[in-house]
Design an enzyme around this catalytic site. Structure first.
Site, short mmCIF file in Angstrom:
data_model
loop_
_atom_site.label_atom_id
_atom_site.label_comp_id
_atom_site.label_asym_id
_atom_site.label_seq_id
_atom_site.Cartn_x
_atom_site.Cartn_y
_atom_site.Cartn_z
N ARG A 90 -9.72 -11.52 -61.53
CA ARG A 90 -8.76 -10.46 -61.82
C ARG A 90 -7.69 -10.99 -62.74
O ARG A 90 -6.52 -10.31 -63.33
CB ARG A 90 -7.94 -9.66 -60.80
N ARG A 139 -4.23 -10.79 -49.63
CA ARG A 139 -4.08 -11.16 -51.20
C ARG A 139 -2.63 -11.78 -51.43
O ARG A 139 -2.96 -12.90 -51.94
CB ARG A 139 -3.89 -9.79 -51.90
N HIS A 168 -4.60 -4.48 -49.32
CA HIS A 168 -3.47 -4.39 -49.71
C HIS A 168 -2.47 -3.40 -49.07
O HIS A 168 -3.24 -2.68 -48.27
CB HIS A 168 -3.33 -3.89 -51.27
N CYS A 264 -3.45 3.02 -56.12
CA CYS A 264 -4.05 1.78 -56.78
C CYS A 264 -4.04 2.26 -58.47
O CYS A 264 -3.82 1.29 -59.15
CB CYS A 264 -5.20 1.51 -56.33
N ASP A 603 -1.00 -17.94 6.81
CA ASP A 603 -0.70 -17.71 8.27
C ASP A 603 -0.21 -18.83 8.82
O ASP A 603 -0.33 -20.02 8.56
CB ASP A 603 -2.07 -17.31 8.81
N HIS A 638 -4.67 -23.79 -6.44
CA HIS A 638 -4.29 -25.13 -6.59
C HIS A 638 -4.64 -25.85 -7.70
O HIS A 638 -3.94 -26.70 -8.37
CB HIS A 638 -4.52 -25.94 -5.14
N ASP A 679 -22.09 -24.29 -5.65
CA ASP A 679 -21.54 -24.23 -4.23
C ASP A 679 -20.71 -25.47 -3.71
O ASP A 679 -21.36 -26.72 -3.92
CB ASP A 679 -22.68 -23.89 -3.32
P1 NAD Z 1 -8.40 -19.25 -4.92
O1 NAD Z 1 -8.90 -17.91 -5.00
O2 NAD Z 1 -7.40 -19.67 -5.58
O3 NAD Z 1 -9.54 -20.18 -4.93
C1 NAD Z 1 -10.83 -20.08 -4.21
C2 NAD Z 1 -11.96 -20.44 -5.34
O4 NAD Z 1 -13.12 -20.88 -4.57
C3 NAD Z 1 -12.18 -19.39 -6.41
O5 NAD Z 1 -12.33 -19.99 -7.61
C4 NAD Z 1 -13.71 -19.07 -6.00
O6 NAD Z 1 -14.46 -18.79 -7.24
C5 NAD Z 1 -14.28 -20.54 -5.47
N1 NAD Z 1 -15.46 -20.20 -4.43
C6 NAD Z 1 -15.64 -19.18 -3.49
N2 NAD Z 1 -16.84 -19.56 -2.96
C7 NAD Z 1 -17.16 -20.76 -3.42
C8 NAD Z 1 -18.26 -21.59 -3.03
N3 NAD Z 1 -19.38 -21.40 -2.34
N4 NAD Z 1 -18.58 -22.90 -3.75
C9 NAD Z 1 -17.72 -23.10 -4.62
N5 NAD Z 1 -16.36 -22.54 -5.26
C10 NAD Z 1 -16.31 -21.39 -4.50
O7 NAD Z 1 -7.97 -19.13 -3.38
P2 NAD Z 1 -7.72 -20.42 -2.46
O8 NAD Z 1 -7.42 -21.67 -2.93
O9 NAD Z 1 -8.80 -20.56 -1.47
O10 NAD Z 1 -6.39 -19.90 -1.59
C11 NAD Z 1 -5.23 -19.51 -2.22
C12 NAD Z 1 -4.12 -19.82 -1.46
O11 NAD Z 1 -4.21 -19.00 -0.08
C13 NAD Z 1 -4.01 -21.24 -0.75
O12 NAD Z 1 -2.82 -21.67 -1.03
C14 NAD Z 1 -4.27 -21.21 0.49
O13 NAD Z 1 -3.99 -22.12 1.27
C15 NAD Z 1 -4.17 -19.89 1.06
N6 NAD Z 1 -4.78 -19.35 2.00
C16 NAD Z 1 -4.16 -19.35 3.34
C17 NAD Z 1 -5.17 -19.08 4.37
C18 NAD Z 1 -4.30 -19.33 5.77
O14 NAD Z 1 -3.19 -19.40 6.08
N7 NAD Z 1 -5.25 -18.75 6.84
C19 NAD Z 1 -6.46 -18.56 4.18
C20 NAD Z 1 -6.95 -18.65 2.73
C21 NAD Z 1 -6.13 -19.13 1.81
#
Ligand code: NAD
Length: 695
Positions: A90, A139, A168, A264, A603, A638, A679
């Site tokens: 153009r 453009r 445009h 246009c 807990d 975590h 796992d």
């Molecule tokens: P999260 O959901 O952050 O992580 C769990 C992970 O495990 C997920 O990503 C999941 O895909 C994976 N997962 C599940 N089965 C699996 C397997 N067979 N193999 C591999 N990976 C697998 O949860 P989190 O870190 O377990 O817990 C989150 C928070 O809760 C933490 O701070 C924990 O301490 C708290 N919590 C406290 C209690 C208690 O006080 N009684 C109990 C459970 C969790």
């Protein structure tokens, strides 16, 4: 009756679709029916001439698109800013329209070289106001409006076009008298839409749907109280009537084949400077940036340009020097242009993360003082995981304690020497000097990370990973862990309670016992389940050896918490002989430090769990310092927390059953990350076995 407006049109004698420069032209080369096009054009011009004055320019046989006179340039009060077309096809139109303007007595004010500007195709004046809407992104370059604003003494509001079909601004936006606008929201990015909604009051805004937009309803000429357009729904017609405008449909499908509608085909010659002036205001900001590295072979250049477009900016490449050999860097210098300073800063921050240097002439980083404890100055630079330098007192200096999502604070040593370090916003104190903007900052992404696209993280998804591949990954990780242990390296393990449920606890305990773990990070859950297993042989009441629920087992985890609380904590429970096995037993026995971060799910909690999250983050960061490898075992919460605190260069192994969790860590884009989708119990059993084997 004429409304006092004047329009320039060009008869379609040589109009054809000869090439493809927009998506509408695709498939239409050679398909225009000349006579039909001529009849449609005559009908439009006739409808226009009933309401306004019409002037004609002679067509040129070599310029089939010259019929679209709206793109010729922008006229205001005797000034003509001529178009600079993006496509070569153009550019022949430019001298033709300039000659016409000169003859008509306009003063011609061309834009600097290297800037594209497609006239009233993209630059639309709001009737009666000192406001120019500036479409860019397909453009016209954004830089054009930086020039146009002072030239025409107007305020320019840039609008980012994000759908190539609406290439445009006049294909999707039509300013209306009385401060109104007709537009198709789907053609704009979010920031532009917000800008339109901010400036055009409700009741004056007419948003059209997709069908009307694709029928080019917005590509309309407003003449008198009529709105001339190719097509519009009944509903839109009714709305226009409410607005005091009569809808006049003029069939123009022969022109739609080239991506053109009513607007246009006509250039407005009657724009007058409004009484109120805006003083050439625009927030458009520009910054020169230098990119050095493997720009071409690793695709850094195209990713940088994509990042600019995604941030709503545009660019002009000033210089590009390609490295000729594989070991040579390429260097590019570009001007990045953004609609506002804030958006420019956002784009620059992205570019710095990719390793760009902001500012062609090196200058110091800008330091601003903190005015309120725990609050950073507004435009603070936010950090990445990559090694970073800042320029202070004329010299580049490495930033200490690298991590992401922090700011860079610069303190002074005893001799006054600057000491930049990453600092969390909440840890800032009044008077601290913080790096702001992106100038004087450079990062060093690892070459592999720089070359990798976003999400290009190497991991083994469940779909692809065969047993054998997990086995290979474990073997490789075991090999690295052995070497690390031999040279006194640091391995930090982050784990969730799933480690215990899946039978992985004895294996992780064995790793601690054999000196493969230098620190353990987790939450309350990991320790509670580990203690339950050690005290009762169950995990959440399930006997892990037999895989069966145990009578009364549902109380076990609370009983475990209760006993550890009674003992005063995990270490005390080990000392008193209450805890005699498990992950934490081994940690206490071997003096391996651990930190447990609290969460809303907890807990108890155990006395060891840090329920003050800022304190927990500090404890994690402390234990991560100097880590060579981090094993992240099945805790999304975590692991992601740890990922943000860990600088590039640390080997990250993420084991989770969910591919999405593994991918999430890919945001780091660092080479050192390996994901294993499997796992975690099986993984730990295999790793334990591999580390137990003689080499
Ligand atoms: P999260 O959901 O952050 O992580 C769990 C992970 O495990 C997920 O990503 C999941 O895909 C994976 N997962 C599940 N089965 C699996 C397997 N067979 N193999 C591999 N990976 C697998 O949860 P989190 O870190 O377990 O817990 C989150 C928070 O809760 C933490 O701070 C924990 O301490 C708290 N919590 C406290 C209690 C208690 O006080 N009684 C109990 C459970 C969790």
């Amino acid at each position: 009756m004429e409304d006092g407006t004047r329009w320039l049109v060009c008869p379609p004698r040589f109009y054809r679709v000869d090439y493809v420069i927009n998506p509408w032209m695709t498939g239409n080369v050679g398909r225009v029916r000349g006579e039909r096009a001529a009849a449609q054009w005559e009908a439009l011009v006739e409808a226009l001439a009933r309401r306004a004055a019409v002037e004609r320019i002679e067509p040129d046989p070599a310029l089939p698109d010259m019929v679209f006179t709206a793109n010729a340039g922008l006229l205001l009060d005797g000034l003509f800013v001529p178009a600079r077309f993006r496509f070569r096809e153009r550019r022949g139109e430019e001298p033709r329209f300039e000659a016409w303007a000169r003859e008509a007595g306009y003063r011609i004010t061309p834009l600097p070289d290297g800037i594209t500007f497609e006239g009233e195709g993209d630059a639309l004046l709001q009737p009666g106001e000192p406001l120019l809407w500036g479409g860019y992104g397909v453009r016209t370059s954004l830089a054009a409006y930086r020039e146009v604003a002072p030239l025409l003494d107007l305020e320019v509001v840039p609008l980012h076009l994000i759908d190539e079909r609406f290439y445009h601004l006049d294909t999707c936006f039509c300013p209306l008298p009385g401060g109104g606008a007709l537009y198709y929201p789907g053609a704009f990015d979010a920031a532009s839409l917000e800008e339109i909604r901010r400036r055009v009051p409700t009741g004056r805004r007419m948003e059209v749907g997709r069908a009307d937009a694709l029928g080019f309803a917005c590509n309309a000429i407003v003449a008198g109280d009529a709105l001339l357009t190719h097509s519009a729904s009944e509903e839109l017609g009714r709305e226009l009537r409410r607005f005091g405008l009569e809808l006049v449909r003029v069939r123009l499908d022969e022109f739609l084949m080239a991506g053109g509608g009513a607007k246009c085909l006509a250039l407005d010659l009657s724009h007058r400077r409004p009484e109120r002036t805006a003083g050439g205001r625009t927030a458009i900001s520009t910054q020169t940036v230098e990119l050095v590295g493997h720009l071409l072979d690793r695709g850094l250049m195209s990713r940088a340009l994509d990042a600019i477009a995604a941030g709503g900016g545009s660019f002009e490449i000033r210089a590009l020097q390609a490295g000729l050999r594989r070991d040579q860097d390429s260097v590019a210098r570009l001007d990045v242009v953004a609609p506002s300073r804030e958006r420019l800063d956002g784009i620059l921050a992205r570019l710095v993360q990719m390793g760009a240097r902001v500012g062609a002439v090196e200058g110091d980083a800008r330091l601003e003082r903190v005015a309120l404890d725990g609050v950073a100055p507004e435009d603070f630079y936010s950090t990445t995981i990559f090694p970073t330098d800042v320029r202070v007192d004329g010299r580049w200096r490495r930033v200490a304690a690298q991590r992401m999502d922090a700011v860079i604070a610069v303190t002074r040593g005893p001799g006054g020497e600057p000491r930049p370090e990453c600092r969390l916003i909440r840890d800032l104190r009044v008077g601290d000097a913080v790096v702001c903007g992106a100038a004087g900052v450079r990062t060093h992404p690892s070459p592999a990370a720089a070359g990798r696209g976003e999400g290009g993280f190497g991991f083994m998804t469940a779909g692809v990973s065969s047993e054998r591949r997990v086995e290979l990954a474990v073997e490789r990780i075991a090999w690295e862990m052995r070497r690390l242990r031999e040279r006194g390296g640091r391995i930090v393990v982050v784990g969730g309670p799933v480690v215990v449920h899946t039978g992985g606890a004895p294996h992780l305990a064995a790793l601690v016992a054999r000196g493969y773990v230098q620190a353990l990070l987790g939450g309350n859950g990991l320790a509670v389940h580990d203690a339950e297993l050690a005290l009762f042989g169950t995990s959440l009441g399930v006997d892990l050896r037999r895989g069966q629920s145990v009578e009364g087992g549902h109380r076990h985890h609370l009983q475990a918490i209760n006993r550890i609380r009674a003992a005063g904590g995990l270490a005390a429970a080990v000392e008193r002989g209450l805890l005699r096995s498990g992950i934490f037993y081994e940690c206490v026995r071997r003096g391996v430090p651990f930190a447990l971060a609290g969460s809303i799910r907890d807990d108890g909690p155990l006395p060891d769990t840090l329920m003050d999250l800022c304190e927990a983050q500090r404890a994690y960061a402390e234990l991560l310092r100097g880590a060579d490898m981090v094993l992240m075992l099945s805790s999304m919460l975590h692991s992601i927390g740890v990922g943000n605190m860990t600088p590039a260069g640390v080997r990250l192994i993420c084991v989770d059953i969910a591919p999405a969790v593994v991918t999430k860590l890919a945001d780091r884009g660092s080479l050192e990350s390996i994901g294993v989708v499997t796992d975690v119990g099986l993984f730990l059993a295999r790793l334990d076995a591999a580390l137990g084997e003689p080499e």
